[in-house]
Design an enzyme around this catalytic site. Sequence first.
Site, mmCIF file in Angstrom:
data_model
loop_
_atom_site.group_PDB
_atom_site.id
_atom_site.type_symbol
_atom_site.label_atom_id
_atom_site.label_comp_id
_atom_site.label_asym_id
_atom_site.label_seq_id
_atom_site.Cartn_x
_atom_site.Cartn_y
_atom_site.Cartn_z
ATOM 1 N N ALA A 36 -3.910 7.759 -4.574
ATOM 2 C CA ALA A 36 -2.578 7.227 -4.875
ATOM 3 C C ALA A 36 -2.775 5.751 -5.203
ATOM 4 O O ALA A 36 -3.116 4.937 -4.331
ATOM 5 C CB ALA A 36 -1.672 7.400 -3.664
ATOM 6 N N GLY A 92 0.835 -1.210 0.000
ATOM 7 C CA GLY A 92 0.000 0.000 0.000
ATOM 8 C C GLY A 92 0.856 1.242 0.000
ATOM 9 O O GLY A 92 2.047 1.173 -0.297
ATOM 10 N N ASN A 93 0.256 2.363 0.303
ATOM 11 C CA ASN A 93 1.019 3.616 0.383
ATOM 12 C C ASN A 93 0.457 4.470 1.518
ATOM 13 O O ASN A 93 -0.522 4.100 2.157
ATOM 14 C CB ASN A 93 1.001 4.340 -0.967
ATOM 15 C CG ASN A 93 -0.403 4.660 -1.413
ATOM 16 O OD1 ASN A 93 -1.083 5.476 -0.801
ATOM 17 N ND2 ASN A 93 -0.863 3.986 -2.460
ATOM 18 N N ARG A 94 1.106 5.614 1.723
ATOM 19 C CA ARG A 94 0.792 6.417 2.906
ATOM 20 C C ARG A 94 -0.365 7.399 2.722
ATOM 21 O O ARG A 94 -0.618 8.222 3.592
ATOM 22 C CB ARG A 94 2.022 7.244 3.293
ATOM 23 C CG ARG A 94 3.189 6.428 3.768
ATOM 24 C CD ARG A 94 4.344 7.372 4.105
ATOM 25 N NE ARG A 94 5.570 6.635 4.348
ATOM 26 C CZ ARG A 94 5.862 6.075 5.518
ATOM 27 N NH1 ARG A 94 5.027 6.158 6.532
ATOM 28 N NH2 ARG A 94 6.999 5.432 5.663
ATOM 29 N N SER A 95 -1.046 7.347 1.588
ATOM 30 C CA SER A 95 -2.101 8.348 1.369
ATOM 31 C C SER A 95 -3.247 8.173 2.382
ATOM 32 O O SER A 95 -3.777 7.077 2.553
ATOM 33 C CB SER A 95 -2.639 8.220 -0.061
ATOM 34 O OG SER A 95 -3.661 9.158 -0.250
#
Length: 399
Positions: free
Chosen positions: A278, A211-214
Amino acid sequence: MSQAVSRPGREVILGIGGGIAAYKACDLLRRLQDDGFSVTVVPTPAALNFVGTSTWEALSGRPVYSQVWENVPGVAHVSLAADARFIIIAPATADLLARLAHGRADDLLTNVVLASDAPKLLVPAMHPKMWLNPATIANVETLRSRGFHIMEPEVGRLTGPDSGVGRFPQTANILARFREVAGSKADLLGKRVLVTAGGTREAIDPVRYIGNRSSGKQGFAIAAAAAARGASVSLIAANCDLPEINGVEIIRVESTAELRTALNSEFPASDVLIMCAAVADARPLQTSGEKIKKEFLKEIALTPTPDLLGELKVLKKATQLIVGFAAETQDLDASASSKLVAKGLDLIYVNDVSDGAIFGSDLTSGTVMDKNGPLVSVEDVPKDTLANVLLDQLLLQIG
Ligand code: C5P
């Protein structure tokens, strides 16, 4: 009951005083709705002698109460005051002005006024002798000194044989003053805006993901701002731990594949897509149905996710606008410009995420660009400020 829909930032309470001009406020209610406001009517008990509850309920599409003793579990005076962005009282009678000036709370409307910090516009209408009576003059002065906006009644024929100052103003004049007081724009009225927010997650196994930090804060801020400016908004939220937005339809997704399905169904009917999400750049080539034992977690073969905007570029109609986002750490303008062209975007917002400060933060710094280069830059502004800056630029593109 279509007017019952709630819109953040466009919730208005229309208070009705007990004067004959109450019937003219029916037209005012309609015109406020035409301006994209969601209106709750709160008549005083005396006002119901002129226009009854059923008329107000039918016109507003919402329940109508005039006393605090009704809808007691709903604690109407507090909930209405909390939701209202503006209060307009039209007509305001001499008695109502007197009660407001003294801070009385003897019916629902006066309770709501006391409990609300929203801007308040009063539209007096009464016989000239009552309007020019020193008691009324003093009450109006008191209320103005406390920040109430008070219109001057118009001069002309009154209900009885007399004429003079005291007539209820023309609806158009009330609306013009209201727009001034509310300082509100309805410049996205009639537009269907689709926003994506958050970050997609690609499952490795039932427990783990890429995943990502958005956080989704920027996308949620854009959705709320667009709705507040009158747009009809759908929000596709990928893994956002954020509260619902009144009046905004939220479609929750997890993976890029789910985001793609939601986009394909929502995009054709949208005028604008703001692609803030994102999207994970890659996903595991294989997703395990069972939790992978730690000792086997040495390598994960990846495959790129589809470029969703790239796919939509082909479907995009000439009337549709697409805004993309770019989070970059170097060559900000050049990277954003090439993304704008490659993805067929009308606008792109590029922000510098080199220190990781933007993800999850309430502030953002970056530049809105179109095909000709940078248009406007912001530095450390709240994400809802950027939302409105972006919507302003979008409207300039619509022309
Ligand atoms: O990740 P990237 O910098 O390419 O993102 C630029 C824009 O493209 C963003 O608006 C993002 O939502 C979108 N995007 C996409 N499909 C991807 C990756 C990004 O539509 N697979």
